[in-house]
Design an enzyme around this catalytic site. Sequence first.
Site, PDB file in Angstrom:
ATOM      1  N   ASN A  10       0.864  -1.178   0.000  1.00 51.78           N
ATOM      2  CA  ASN A  10       0.000   0.000   0.000  1.00 51.78           C
ATOM      3  C   ASN A  10       0.902   1.230   0.000  1.00 51.78           C
ATOM      4  O   ASN A  10       1.476   1.587   1.028  1.00 51.78           O
ATOM      5  CB  ASN A  10      -0.871  -0.067   1.266  1.00 51.78           C
ATOM      6  N   ARG A  87      -2.700  -2.108  -3.295  1.00 47.40           N
ATOM      7  CA  ARG A  87      -3.871  -1.275  -3.052  1.00 47.40           C
ATOM      8  C   ARG A  87      -3.799  -0.081  -3.994  1.00 47.40           C
ATOM      9  O   ARG A  87      -2.800   0.644  -4.018  1.00 47.40           O
ATOM     10  CB  ARG A  87      -3.861  -0.797  -1.602  1.00 47.40           C
ATOM     11  N   HIS A 176     -12.868   3.225   0.568  1.00 49.95           N
ATOM     12  CA  HIS A 176     -12.874   2.224   1.656  1.00 49.95           C
ATOM     13  C   HIS A 176     -13.598   0.953   1.248  1.00 49.95           C
ATOM     14  O   HIS A 176     -14.072   0.199   2.107  1.00 49.95           O
ATOM     15  CB  HIS A 176     -13.576   2.748   2.937  1.00 49.95           C
ATOM     16  N   ARG A 237     -10.622  16.032   7.700  1.00 50.85           N
ATOM     17  CA  ARG A 237     -11.484  16.423   6.568  1.00 50.85           C
ATOM     18  C   ARG A 237     -12.850  16.885   7.086  1.00 50.85           C
ATOM     19  O   ARG A 237     -13.404  16.276   8.002  1.00 50.85           O
ATOM     20  CB  ARG A 237     -11.694  15.250   5.606  1.00 50.85           C
ATOM     21  N   GLU A 381      -7.948  -4.851   5.784  1.00 50.24           N
ATOM     22  CA  GLU A 381      -7.896  -4.591   4.344  1.00 50.24           C
ATOM     23  C   GLU A 381      -6.798  -5.413   3.673  1.00 50.24           C
ATOM     24  O   GLU A 381      -6.969  -5.889   2.549  1.00 50.24           O
ATOM     25  CB  GLU A 381      -7.688  -3.099   4.101  1.00 50.24           C
TER      26      GLU A 381
END
Length: 398
Positions: A10, A87, A176, A237, A381
Site C-alpha cells: 500500500n 492497493r 474504503h 477532513r 484490508e
Amino acid sequence: MQPSNILVINCGSSSIKFALVNPSESDFTLSGLAERLGSADAVLHWQHRGSKDSKPIANADHRLALAELLPLVEHATQGKLLGIGHRVVHGGEHFTAASRIDSKALQQIKSLEPLAPLHIPVNLQGIEAAIKLFPELPQVAVFDTAFHQSLPEHAFRYALPEALYRQHGVRRYGFHGTSHRYVSAQAASFSGLAYGDSSWLIAHLGNGCSTCAVVNGQSRDTSMGLTPLEGLVMGTRSGDVDPNLHSHLAKTLGWSLDEIDRVLNQESGVLGLSGLSNDMRTLEQAREQGHVGATLAIEVFCYRLAKSLASMSCALTRLDGLVFTGGIGENSPLIRNKTVEHLKLLNIQLDREANALCVRGVAGPIHTQGHPRVLVIPTNEERQIALDTLGLLKQHTS
Ligand code: AMP
C-alpha cells in the site's frame, strides 16, 4: 502444497505499508512500514512472527525501500511467494473488481490520474518498482472504489449537467470499498447469515471515515463521493459542507482554490472543530477534562455519523445489523454509544457492558437483546487484498 503467500503493498506519498499474508493463518507472517521516504530520516520498520526491528534507509525512494524489503520477504517465505497485491485508490468506472496488472491495466490506471492526482502516481510508482524487483511474479491491483461500482445510478449521480458525468467522470465513486466488503462479509458469517442474502449498515471510522449500505454482498450506497472529502466529519477532513463554500471563501477572504482545498482536507474535521487534535483518543481524554472544543467535536462527529447511517438506511429493505469498524469504530465505546443515541427511530440500543468489552481487536455483538443487531468487527484490508489477489490468480491458473 501450493504456496499461498501474498505480499500486499500500500503505497502512500512518502510511505509504503506492507504485509505478507498467508490466508490460512490469522496473523501476518511479516508486516511493516517504510516511512518518510525521500528524506534523510527514511526508515523501514517491520515485524516478523512477533519480533520487531527497524533499519534507517536514508533518502530511499519507493523503489529502494522495496528493494530493502526483498530479502525480508525471501527469508519469511523461503522463496514461496505466489503474487503481489497492490492497493490502488481509484479504479474509476473501468475497474469493478481486482485486476491482474499488465501493460493495458497500467495504462488504464494511469488514465485515472485526473480523478486521484495525489494518489495514482504513487500507487503506480509502487507497482512499477515491484514489477522491476519481482519480474517473475504476478501482480494484482485491488481498488478502493471497485466495491461501490454496484451503486445504482440514483445513488451515484450528482444533480449536475449530464456532460460533467459523461465527458469528465464527475459522479460519486466511494472509497474504503475493501474494508466495507471485508467487514460486511465477516458480519454475515459471524451472524450465521448467507452473505448473498443479508443487509448491513457499515461505519468505517478511522482517520478517514465513511458509511456504506451493503445489500446481498453489494454496495448500494456510500457516503464518500467523487473524492474522499464528501460525507462524514473525519480526522482532518470537513466532510459535507455547503457546496457554495468555495466561492464564499474565495469572495469574502480572497482564498485560492489550493488554500481552500488544504483547509477542507487537512485542517478541518475534528481537528478544526476542537482546535486540539485529529486523534480521537486525545479528544476523548480532553473531553473528560472538560475541554469545550473536544466535547463539541465529538458531538458533531457522532450526530453527523448517525445522520449518514439513517440516510443510508434508504438503500435497505431490512436491517440485519449495523457494524462499527476502523480505529475509532473498533475501539471507542463512547463514539458508538453517542452515535446510536441519535438512532432511536431505528430502534437501535446498545448493551453497556458488551459495548465496553469490544475494544482492541475484540469482535462481537454490542446490542441489547430484542433490538437490531450491532456488531464491532475489526477490519483487515490487507487480508481482503490478499484474498482478492489469490482469487484472481486461481482463476487464471484453473
Ligand atoms: P485508523 O485510521 O483506522 O488507524 O484509525 C485511526 C483513529 O482511530 C484515530 O483517530 C485514533 O485516535 C482512533 N483510535 C485508536 N484507538 C482508539 C481508542 N482506544 N479510542 C478512541 N479512538 C481510538
